[in-house]
Design a protein around this motif. Structure first.
Motif, short mmCIF file in Angstrom:
data_model
loop_
_atom_site.label_atom_id
_atom_site.label_comp_id
_atom_site.label_asym_id
_atom_site.label_seq_id
_atom_site.Cartn_x
_atom_site.Cartn_y
_atom_site.Cartn_z
N MET A 35 -30.90 -106.12 13.35
CA MET A 35 -31.31 -104.76 12.69
C MET A 35 -29.80 -104.91 11.63
O MET A 35 -28.78 -104.98 11.86
N VAL A 36 -30.42 -104.47 10.35
CA VAL A 36 -29.26 -104.32 9.27
C VAL A 36 -28.58 -102.89 9.28
O VAL A 36 -29.31 -102.08 9.23
N ILE A 37 -27.69 -102.89 9.48
CA ILE A 37 -26.53 -101.70 9.39
C ILE A 37 -26.21 -101.52 7.91
O ILE A 37 -25.27 -102.30 7.46
N THR A 38 -26.76 -100.35 7.21
CA THR A 38 -26.37 -100.33 5.77
C THR A 38 -24.97 -99.31 5.95
O THR A 38 -24.62 -98.73 6.75
N ALA A 39 -24.33 -99.58 4.56
CA ALA A 39 -23.15 -98.64 4.20
C ALA A 39 -23.80 -97.31 4.65
O ALA A 39 -22.49 -96.24 4.91
N LYS A 40 -24.76 -96.68 4.09
CA LYS A 40 -25.03 -95.51 4.15
C LYS A 40 -25.20 -94.99 5.78
O LYS A 40 -24.73 -93.83 6.10
N VAL A 75 -23.27 -96.39 8.04
CA VAL A 75 -21.91 -96.20 8.56
C VAL A 75 -21.31 -94.98 8.11
O VAL A 75 -20.53 -94.34 8.83
N LYS A 76 -21.40 -94.48 7.02
CA LYS A 76 -20.77 -93.42 6.51
C LYS A 76 -21.30 -92.12 7.18
O LYS A 76 -20.61 -91.31 7.46
N LYS A 77 -22.83 -92.18 7.56
CA LYS A 77 -23.14 -91.01 8.15
C LYS A 77 -22.69 -90.92 9.46
O LYS A 77 -22.42 -89.73 10.03
N LEU A 78 -22.41 -91.93 10.36
CA LEU A 78 -21.83 -92.03 11.54
C LEU A 78 -20.30 -91.52 11.57
O LEU A 78 -19.87 -90.78 12.16
N ARG A 79 -19.71 -91.90 10.61
CA ARG A 79 -18.21 -91.63 10.08
C ARG A 79 -18.36 -90.02 10.07
O ARG A 79 -17.20 -89.51 10.49
N MET A 92 -14.79 -99.36 10.32
CA MET A 92 -15.27 -100.53 10.92
C MET A 92 -15.68 -100.36 12.57
O MET A 92 -16.62 -100.94 12.93
N ASP A 93 -15.02 -99.15 12.99
CA ASP A 93 -15.30 -98.76 14.47
C ASP A 93 -17.00 -98.34 14.36
O ASP A 93 -17.68 -98.56 15.12
N CYS A 94 -17.05 -97.48 13.32
CA CYS A 94 -18.40 -97.10 13.26
C CYS A 94 -19.68 -97.85 13.12
O CYS A 94 -20.79 -98.20 13.61
N LYS A 95 -19.25 -99.34 12.17
CA LYS A 95 -19.99 -100.37 11.92
C LYS A 95 -20.42 -101.19 13.30
O LYS A 95 -21.38 -101.50 13.47
N ARG A 96 -19.38 -101.44 13.92
CA ARG A 96 -19.43 -101.98 15.26
C ARG A 96 -20.29 -101.30 16.32
O ARG A 96 -20.86 -101.96 16.91
N ALA A 97 -19.76 -99.87 16.45
CA ALA A 97 -20.78 -99.14 17.31
C ALA A 97 -22.23 -99.10 17.13
O ALA A 97 -23.01 -99.33 17.96
N LEU A 98 -22.51 -99.04 15.60
CA LEU A 98 -23.84 -99.03 15.18
C LEU A 98 -24.45 -100.36 15.56
O LEU A 98 -25.90 -100.50 16.02
N GLU A 104 -27.15 -91.90 18.31
CA GLU A 104 -26.65 -91.34 19.63
C GLU A 104 -26.06 -92.38 20.56
O GLU A 104 -24.93 -92.00 21.27
N ALA A 105 -26.54 -93.47 20.68
CA ALA A 105 -25.98 -94.49 21.57
C ALA A 105 -24.74 -94.62 21.02
O ALA A 105 -23.53 -95.36 21.64
N ALA A 106 -24.36 -95.01 19.72
CA ALA A 106 -23.38 -95.28 18.93
C ALA A 106 -22.23 -94.28 19.10
O ALA A 106 -20.97 -94.64 19.30
N ILE A 107 -22.37 -92.87 19.14
CA ILE A 107 -21.61 -91.83 19.42
C ILE A 107 -21.12 -92.04 20.73
O ILE A 107 -19.90 -91.82 21.16
N ASP A 108 -22.06 -92.38 22.01
CA ASP A 108 -21.40 -92.60 23.16
C ASP A 108 -20.69 -93.77 23.28
O ASP A 108 -19.56 -93.86 23.99
N LEU A 109 -20.85 -94.71 22.69
CA LEU A 109 -19.97 -96.24 22.40
C LEU A 109 -18.68 -95.68 22.03
O LEU A 109 -17.57 -96.13 22.69
N LEU A 110 -18.52 -94.99 20.99
CA LEU A 110 -17.26 -94.57 20.45
C LEU A 110 -16.50 -93.72 21.51
O LEU A 110 -15.28 -93.66 21.40
#
Length: 276
Positions: free
Chosen positions: A1-6, A8-12, A20-26, A34-40
């Motif tokens: 799956m392609v993780i877009t800059a948009k 990453v910005k939303k998760l940040r 970078m942490d957001c990009k890796r988590a996504l 939600e899963a990315a937030i749990d990972l962080l």
């Protein structure tokens, strides 16, 4: 799956984590926010567990006063290094915690940690998340709330945010300006109590005994030791009781004199020094 800059910005924006942490988590979560937030959050937990035995002696003292001036909050938030203490995210967290203390007046550390910090997180969860971001042990060491029903609470934080004071006063005179002067006095001279009646009896007894022993060692007669000790205790009160201390801006006056001149009455104070 392609993780877009948009994405990453939303998760940040949702978590405050680094790009970078957001990009890796996504990426690890397959784009599931939600899963990315749990990972962080789990990352923060891992860092917290790893740093648990470290000392967190640096940090910030933060104060906040309510809009009507009748409530004040003071908090000490700690980290391991001065570098993190000067970090904008850490400063924002410390201010946010103090705001929550001011608004909710929690009665214990556990009660504070369970309060809502925003974005679906408790204070404890926000602390853990920030631990993951900065990579250091963080701690909310202590906090205090002063509420004045008839007067005002005045705050003073010394430049550098390593020392802060809350003072409660009342009166019809120059309460705010006098409160700041008194708070600065507390910051500078670190009184043991506001009034001599507030000095614990065990401290008074200890000061008396030290004075008696010193006089005895000097060869003073036994029948005058108590009189000498009482004189030494009076000296202790003048040096360590706030209202009896010489005023730092004019040593010819006592703090009680400047309070009287300003038409203000002192009730209590809280003083926090970083690591003290």
């Amino acid at each position: 799956m392609v993780i877009t800059a948009k994405d990453v910005k939303k998760l940040r924006l949702m978590t405050g984590a680094g790009m970078m942490d957001c990009k890796r988590a996504l990426a690890a979560a397959g784009g599931d926010f939600e899963a990315a937030i749990d990972l962080l959050r789990k990352k923060g937990q891992k860092v917290a567990a790893k740093r648990a035995d470290k000392e967190a002696l640096q940090g910030l003292i933060v104060a906040r006063i309510s809009g009507n001036g009748q409530r004040g909050a003071l908090a000490e938030i700690n980290c391991e290094t001065d570098f993190v203490a000067r970090n904008d995210k850490f400063a924002a967290f410390a201010d946010g915690v103090t705001r929550i203390v001011l608004e909710s007046a929690p009665t214990s550390h556990d009660a504070l940690m369970a309060l809502d910090y925003g974005h679906g997180r408790t204070v404890a969860e926000a602390l853990t998340e920030l631990t993951g971001k900065v990579g250091e042990k963080l701690d909310i060491r202590r906090f205090a709330v002063l509420t004045s029903l008839l007067g005002r609470v005045v705050a003073y934080v010394h430049p550098g945010s390593r020392l802060g004071v809350l003072v409660e006063l009342s009166g019809n005179g120059q309460v705010d300006s006098t409160g700041r002067d008194v708070a600065m006095q507390v910051a500078a001279l670190n009184p043991a109590a506001a009034f001599r009646e507030d000095v614990p009896q065990e401290i008074q007894n200890k000061e008396m005994e030290i004075a008696r022993e010193a006089a005895r060692n000097e060869g003073k007669p036994e029948h005058i030791l108590d009189r000498i000790a009482r004189g030494k205790l009076e000296r202790y009160f003048k040096d360590h009781v706030l209202v009896e201390q010489p005023f730092v801006k004019d040593a010819s006056l006592r703090v009680r004199d400047i309070l009287a001149q300003a038409g203000a009455e002192l009730h209590r104070f809280v003083r926090y020094q970083l690591g003290g």
